[in-house]
Design a protein around this motif. Structure first.
Motif, PDB file in Angstrom:
ATOM      1  N   GLU A 392      55.209  22.741   2.799  1.00 11.49           N
ATOM      2  CA  GLU A 392      55.505  21.521   3.557  1.00 11.49           C
ATOM      3  C   GLU A 392      55.447  20.286   2.662  1.00 11.49           C
ATOM      4  O   GLU A 392      56.247  19.345   2.830  1.00 11.49           O
ATOM      5  N   ARG A 393      54.515  20.271   1.710  1.00 10.99           N
ATOM      6  CA  ARG A 393      54.468  19.158   0.749  1.00 10.99           C
ATOM      7  C   ARG A 393      55.658  19.205  -0.203  1.00 10.99           C
ATOM      8  O   ARG A 393      56.152  18.166  -0.644  1.00 10.99           O
ATOM      9  N   LEU A 394      56.098  20.422  -0.523  1.00  9.57           N
ATOM     10  CA  LEU A 394      57.195  20.589  -1.475  1.00  9.57           C
ATOM     11  C   LEU A 394      58.543  20.213  -0.870  1.00  9.57           C
ATOM     12  O   LEU A 394      59.455  19.768  -1.585  1.00  9.57           O
ATOM     13  N   ALA A 395      58.703  20.375   0.435  1.00 11.18           N
ATOM     14  CA  ALA A 395      60.004  20.220   1.080  1.00 11.18           C
ATOM     15  C   ALA A 395      60.679  18.874   0.790  1.00 11.18           C
ATOM     16  O   ALA A 395      61.857  18.848   0.401  1.00 11.18           O
ATOM     17  N   PRO A 396      60.011  17.720   0.950  1.00  6.88           N
ATOM     18  CA  PRO A 396      60.715  16.462   0.673  1.00  6.88           C
ATOM     19  C   PRO A 396      61.092  16.291  -0.795  1.00  6.88           C
ATOM     20  O   PRO A 396      62.100  15.641  -1.100  1.00  6.88           O
ATOM     21  N   ILE A 397      60.320  16.908  -1.683  1.00  5.17           N
ATOM     22  CA  ILE A 397      60.661  16.831  -3.114  1.00  5.17           C
ATOM     23  C   ILE A 397      61.904  17.663  -3.379  1.00  5.17           C
ATOM     24  O   ILE A 397      62.807  17.236  -4.119  1.00  5.17           O
ATOM     25  N   LEU A 398      61.990  18.856  -2.777  1.00  4.18           N
ATOM     26  CA  LEU A 398      63.178  19.683  -2.980  1.00  4.18           C
ATOM     27  C   LEU A 398      64.393  19.035  -2.317  1.00  4.18           C
ATOM     28  O   LEU A 398      65.508  19.142  -2.848  1.00  4.18           O
ATOM     29  N   MET A 399      64.226  18.371  -1.189  1.00  7.42           N
ATOM     30  CA  MET A 399      65.325  17.657  -0.565  1.00  7.42           C
ATOM     31  C   MET A 399      65.901  16.613  -1.520  1.00  7.42           C
ATOM     32  O   MET A 399      67.112  16.404  -1.604  1.00  7.42           O
ATOM     33  N   LYS A 400      65.014  15.971  -2.281  1.00  5.62           N
ATOM     34  CA  LYS A 400      65.430  14.927  -3.212  1.00  5.62           C
ATOM     35  C   LYS A 400      65.986  15.488  -4.500  1.00  5.62           C
ATOM     36  O   LYS A 400      67.006  15.009  -5.016  1.00  5.62           O
TER      37      LYS A 400
END
Length: 405
Positions: A392-400
């Protein structure tokens, strides 16, 4: 020793990935914890609870030196497991199996076993002992990119082209870090090339039991299907495996190598001079592990839950790919080092930049020779709640930062 081997900036064999991660993140402040280390593929799921008892039961054997070839009971258990697991016909004999202190020991010693000058071909990214097997035994390392176009496996056309010069070709299946699996056609062609050109084909199958749906085929089964009357069906081929992942027992330090009897005998002879033998209690406990599949099913289900969670949380994001097997996510990103820094600085996650697993990390290869530079590796080893938090913490970084295939 040549300057190519000893570089004061990167040491004897090149920088190991984990110290490089530490150096990259030095001085970068993460947010308040908990912080989650996703760098090391160390199993966190427990081995069977009876393992310690079995080790203690065999403690009286500590008074004897173990034989280089291992105990008869271990060799029978290992060959029996291989025959059952890979449906080997003709069956593999116990004499075609040798225990080792994990897989790493043998993967290095293969460079000594090659017994001729030449090339040691390996995938990139790769497990560091493949490289050490070449560079410390007089072979010339050749890194074949494991790119998506070739199923994250070395291109066998290149192996064939270099064939007359090759002494050792090491393949990993299921692959680390991509989680791809070599199918029977790929393995059959690799076996054929080894026999045509006379090199050793070593298949690192340490992740063979950590799979999502279909059990990996295995190089020994390929050999059995290609068998001809009067010939060693496993000629020129060695399969290397371990109980570290299958049984979640990395501290037991028991692996095994099986295949060509002549090559196995060579490894046994080498152990009299260049390796420690596996302790008798460890071999006895390992034989018990190989005779039991119940705990393996439990461990496999543990990893399936983790990857199902990854599919649910990251599955629609750019850069995500769902692996077939193994214990890693291999995520395509715009900049692997910058992504690793952002993961730590904004999410408290430690991940490995892909370039640290390829030749750039070892001897300064140019970036165009490092296909892993566009990825980060995520070790999927924590319990389900911790893994979900990390994803869940990784998701916004991978989105970017994720790059769509």
């Amino acid at each position: 020793m040549s300057d190519a081997l000893v570089n004061p900036e990167i040491g004897l064999l090149g920088a190991h990935p984990f110290p490089r991660v530490a150096a990259l993140l030095e001085g970068v402040e993460p947010p308040p914890g908990p912080h989650i280390d996703l760098t090391i593929g160390e199993p966190r799921v427990a081995p069977p609870d009876w393992l310690g008892t079995r080790l203690a039961e065999h403690g009286s054997t500590l008074g004897s030196y173990p034989r280089n070839e291992g105990t008869a009971a271990f060799r029978e258990a290992a060959s029996g497991w291989l025959n059952r697991r890979f449906l080997l016909d003709p069956p593999l004999a116990p004499e075609a199996v040798m225990p080792s202190s994990g897989a790493r020991e043998v993967l290095f010693q293969l460079g000594l076993l090659a017994a001729r000058p030449g090339l040691a071909i390996m995938p990139t990214p790769h497990y560091a002992p493949y490289r050490a097997a070449a560079r410390l035994t007089g072979l010339e390392a050749v890194y074949l990119p494991s790119v998506e176009e070739h199923g994250f496996l070395p291109n066998l056309d290149e192996v064939d082209r270099l064939g007359p010069e090759v002494a050792l070709f090491t393949v990993c299946s299921p692959t680390n870090p991509e989680g791809a699996v070599a199918d029977r056609e790929y393995l059959a062609r690799a076996v054929g090339l080894a026999r045509r050109h006379g090199f050793i084909l070593a298949v690192d199958e340490c992740y063979s039991e950590i799979y999502r749906t279909e059990a990996p085929f295995g190089v020994l089964r390929t050999c059995a299907e290609l068998a001809r009357p009067g010939e060693d069906p496993y000629a020129q081929v060695l399969a290397v495996n371990s109980l570290s992942k299958r049984s979640s027992a990395p501290g037991l330090r028991v692996g095994f190598t099986a295949g060509d009897r002549r090559l196995v005998k060579g490894l046994i002879d080498l152990r009299a001079y260049a390796a420690g033998t596996v302790g008798c209690p460890n071999m006895a406990a390992a034989a018990d592990l190989l005779d039991d599949e119940t705990h393996v099913d439990r461990i496999r289900d543990f990893y399936r839950e983790l990857f199902d969670a990854a599919d649910a949380i990251l599955g629609d994001l750019p850069g995500y790919r769902s692996p077939e097997a193994g214990m890693f996510l291999w995520l395509r990103v715009d900049d692997d080092e910058a992504t690793a820094v952002e993961c730590w600085e904004t999410a408290g996650l430690r991940v490995v930049p892909g370039r640290y697993l390829g030749p750039e990390a070892h001897h300064g290869a140019p970036e165009e020779a490092v296909p892993a530079a566009g990825y980060v590796r995520i070790a999927m080893v924590h319990d389900l709640d911790t893994t979900r938090l990390a994803l869940e913490r990784l998701a916004p970084i991978l989105m970017k930062r994720g790059v769509a295939a």
